[in-house]
Design a protein around this motif. Structure first.
Motif, mmCIF file in Angstrom:
data_model
loop_
_atom_site.group_PDB
_atom_site.id
_atom_site.type_symbol
_atom_site.label_atom_id
_atom_site.label_comp_id
_atom_site.label_asym_id
_atom_site.label_seq_id
_atom_site.Cartn_x
_atom_site.Cartn_y
_atom_site.Cartn_z
ATOM 1 N N LEU A 88 26.337 49.296 1.364
ATOM 2 C CA LEU A 88 26.839 48.027 0.859
ATOM 3 C C LEU A 88 26.334 46.863 1.705
ATOM 4 N N GLY A 89 26.309 47.044 3.026
ATOM 5 C CA GLY A 89 25.837 45.976 3.902
ATOM 6 C C GLY A 89 24.421 45.546 3.575
ATOM 7 N N ARG A 90 23.575 46.490 3.252
ATOM 8 C CA ARG A 90 22.181 46.171 2.916
ATOM 9 C C ARG A 90 22.087 45.398 1.603
ATOM 10 N N VAL A 91 22.954 45.744 0.667
ATOM 11 C CA VAL A 91 22.968 45.013 -0.604
ATOM 12 C C VAL A 91 23.533 43.612 -0.398
ATOM 13 N N TRP A 92 24.645 43.500 0.314
ATOM 14 C CA TRP A 92 25.271 42.194 0.540
ATOM 15 C C TRP A 92 24.296 41.217 1.197
ATOM 16 N N ASP A 93 23.541 41.685 2.182
ATOM 17 C CA ASP A 93 22.618 40.804 2.887
ATOM 18 C C ASP A 93 21.565 40.217 1.955
ATOM 19 N N ARG A 94 21.136 40.984 0.979
ATOM 20 C CA ARG A 94 20.063 40.530 0.096
ATOM 21 C C ARG A 94 20.543 39.576 -0.990
ATOM 22 N N ILE A 95 21.843 39.581 -1.278
ATOM 23 C CA ILE A 95 22.337 38.723 -2.368
ATOM 24 C C ILE A 95 23.326 37.680 -1.883
ATOM 25 N N ASP A 98 30.197 42.795 -12.065
ATOM 26 C CA ASP A 98 29.458 42.534 -13.307
ATOM 27 C C ASP A 98 29.650 41.080 -13.744
ATOM 28 N N ALA A 99 30.869 40.575 -13.595
ATOM 29 C CA ALA A 99 31.148 39.188 -13.966
ATOM 30 C C ALA A 99 30.432 38.218 -13.028
ATOM 31 N N ALA A 100 30.323 38.586 -11.760
ATOM 32 C CA ALA A 100 29.618 37.738 -10.795
ATOM 33 C C ALA A 100 28.144 37.623 -11.163
ATOM 34 N N LEU A 101 27.556 38.712 -11.627
ATOM 35 C CA LEU A 101 26.161 38.669 -12.059
ATOM 36 C C LEU A 101 26.014 37.749 -13.268
ATOM 37 N N GLU A 102 26.909 37.861 -14.226
ATOM 38 C CA GLU A 102 26.852 37.000 -15.410
ATOM 39 C C GLU A 102 26.958 35.528 -15.013
ATOM 40 N N GLN A 103 27.836 35.243 -14.063
ATOM 41 C CA GLN A 103 28.000 33.856 -13.581
ATOM 42 C C GLN A 103 26.717 33.362 -12.946
ATOM 43 N N TYR A 104 26.092 34.191 -12.138
ATOM 44 C CA TYR A 104 24.842 33.805 -11.473
ATOM 45 C C TYR A 104 23.732 33.544 -12.485
ATOM 46 N N LEU A 105 23.596 34.427 -13.460
ATOM 47 C CA LEU A 105 22.527 34.293 -14.454
ATOM 48 C C LEU A 105 22.737 33.060 -15.345
ATOM 49 N N TYR A 127 22.695 43.817 -8.344
ATOM 50 C CA TYR A 127 24.081 43.692 -8.787
ATOM 51 C C TYR A 127 24.569 44.962 -9.484
ATOM 52 N N VAL A 128 23.688 45.635 -10.202
ATOM 53 C CA VAL A 128 24.067 46.909 -10.815
ATOM 54 C C VAL A 128 24.421 47.909 -9.719
ATOM 55 N N LEU A 129 23.590 47.967 -8.690
ATOM 56 C CA LEU A 129 23.863 48.864 -7.563
ATOM 57 C C LEU A 129 25.141 48.449 -6.847
ATOM 58 N N ARG A 130 25.295 47.147 -6.633
ATOM 59 C CA ARG A 130 26.484 46.654 -5.933
ATOM 60 C C ARG A 130 27.763 46.996 -6.693
ATOM 61 N N ALA A 131 27.732 46.833 -8.000
ATOM 62 C CA ALA A 131 28.930 47.114 -8.800
ATOM 63 C C ALA A 131 29.365 48.569 -8.643
ATOM 64 N N ARG A 132 28.386 49.470 -8.680
ATOM 65 C CA ARG A 132 28.739 50.891 -8.577
ATOM 66 C C ARG A 132 29.221 51.229 -7.167
ATOM 67 N N LEU A 133 28.578 50.676 -6.151
ATOM 68 C CA LEU A 133 28.989 50.948 -4.774
ATOM 69 C C LEU A 133 30.372 50.371 -4.485
ATOM 70 N N GLU A 134 30.605 49.140 -4.939
ATOM 71 C CA GLU A 134 31.902 48.522 -4.680
ATOM 72 C C GLU A 134 32.998 49.195 -5.505
ATOM 73 N N GLY A 135 32.635 49.659 -6.692
ATOM 74 C CA GLY A 135 33.605 50.407 -7.477
ATOM 75 C C GLY A 135 34.023 51.678 -6.756
ATOM 76 N N LEU A 136 33.039 52.360 -6.172
ATOM 77 C CA LEU A 136 33.333 53.579 -5.418
ATOM 78 C C LEU A 136 34.192 53.265 -4.198
ATOM 79 N N ALA A 137 33.867 52.167 -3.503
ATOM 80 C CA ALA A 137 34.643 51.789 -2.316
ATOM 81 C C ALA A 137 36.105 51.529 -2.682
ATOM 82 N N ALA A 138 36.323 50.789 -3.750
ATOM 83 C CA ALA A 138 37.697 50.499 -4.175
ATOM 84 C C ALA A 138 38.418 51.775 -4.596
ATOM 85 N N GLU A 139 37.718 52.655 -5.286
ATOM 86 C CA GLU A 139 38.312 53.924 -5.718
ATOM 87 C C GLU A 139 38.735 54.768 -4.513
ATOM 88 N N LEU A 140 37.850 54.879 -3.521
ATOM 89 C CA LEU A 140 38.163 55.678 -2.337
ATOM 90 C C LEU A 140 39.315 55.068 -1.541
#
Length: 217
Positions: free
Chosen positions: A155-162, A207-214, A84-97
């Protein structure tokens, strides 16, 4: 006499993508066993491409060895946090771009419309699994709009695992309301061409999604 080539020859890529979709859609539960025979029958191919595809899934970390086949990998709490830490940074970059492209007039109106429509599909989904699939479609749409294929692949590799965690989260109606609001914040920032705001909103959402999961595991 030379044997006719197996009709499934060269179909390992097709099998691999079909199995990856099962992970993306949250169709496979952690520790669920997968056998070559069952998969070959389901997909209508021989065991050879199944075996090759499973080898690639093992390299991806999606399956592990098990008695008489393989099993869907089970993530530890630490692994979920790391992903989720990796996902947050990757998705943040995607939204920024994506927002940068919008600010430069490079994002086609159709791309923006597809992102908004995908968010509406998440909100209208009748079941948690349907919501998870629609949610993935939304995040893929944002990823594609970033205009960076390497980022989308990561991102696809991260999404598949979670993916399983997404189905679990979207079973909570209260969380669904939060999701809809946060999706709107990310998309609005992209539509308005505000890269920094889009990045922050996307990272906060994951980050909020991770908190919800935990909280629920």
């Amino acid at each position: 006499m030379r044997a006719e080539p197996d009709a499934s020859a060269g179909s390992a890529d097709m099998v691999y993508e079909a199995l990856r979709r099962k992970f993306s859609n949250g169709e496979l539960a952690p520790a669920e066993r997968l056998t070559e025979a069952a998969l070959a029958e389901e997909l209508g191919v021989s065991r050879t491409p199944i075996r090759e595809a499973i080898g690639r899934l093992r390299a991806d970390g999606l399956v592990v060895g098990a008695a008489k086949g393989v099993a869907v990998a089970t993530l530890s709490g630490d692994e979920v946090r790391q992903l989720y830490v990796l996902r947050a940074r990757l998705e943040g970059l995607a939204a920024e771009l994506a927002a940068q492209r919008q600010s430069r007039g490079e994002l086609a109106p159709k791309e923006v419309r597809l992102i908004r429509e995908a968010a509406e599909s998440v909100a209208a989904a009748p079941t948690p699994r349907a919501a998870a699939m629609a949610n993935l479609a939304l995040h893929r749409a944002i990823g594609r709009s970033a205009g960076n294929p390497m980022l989308l692949d990561a991102l696809g590799r991260v999404w598949d695992r979670i993916a399983v965690s997404t189905v679990s989260n979207l079973s909570d109606s209260a969380w669904m309301q939060v999701v809809e609001q946060q999706h709107d914040e990310v998309i609005s920032a992209i539509e308005d061409g505000r890269p920094e705001v889009a990045r922050a909103a996307a990272e906060q959402h994951i980050d909020a999604a991770l908190e919800q999961y935990l909280r629920t595991h």
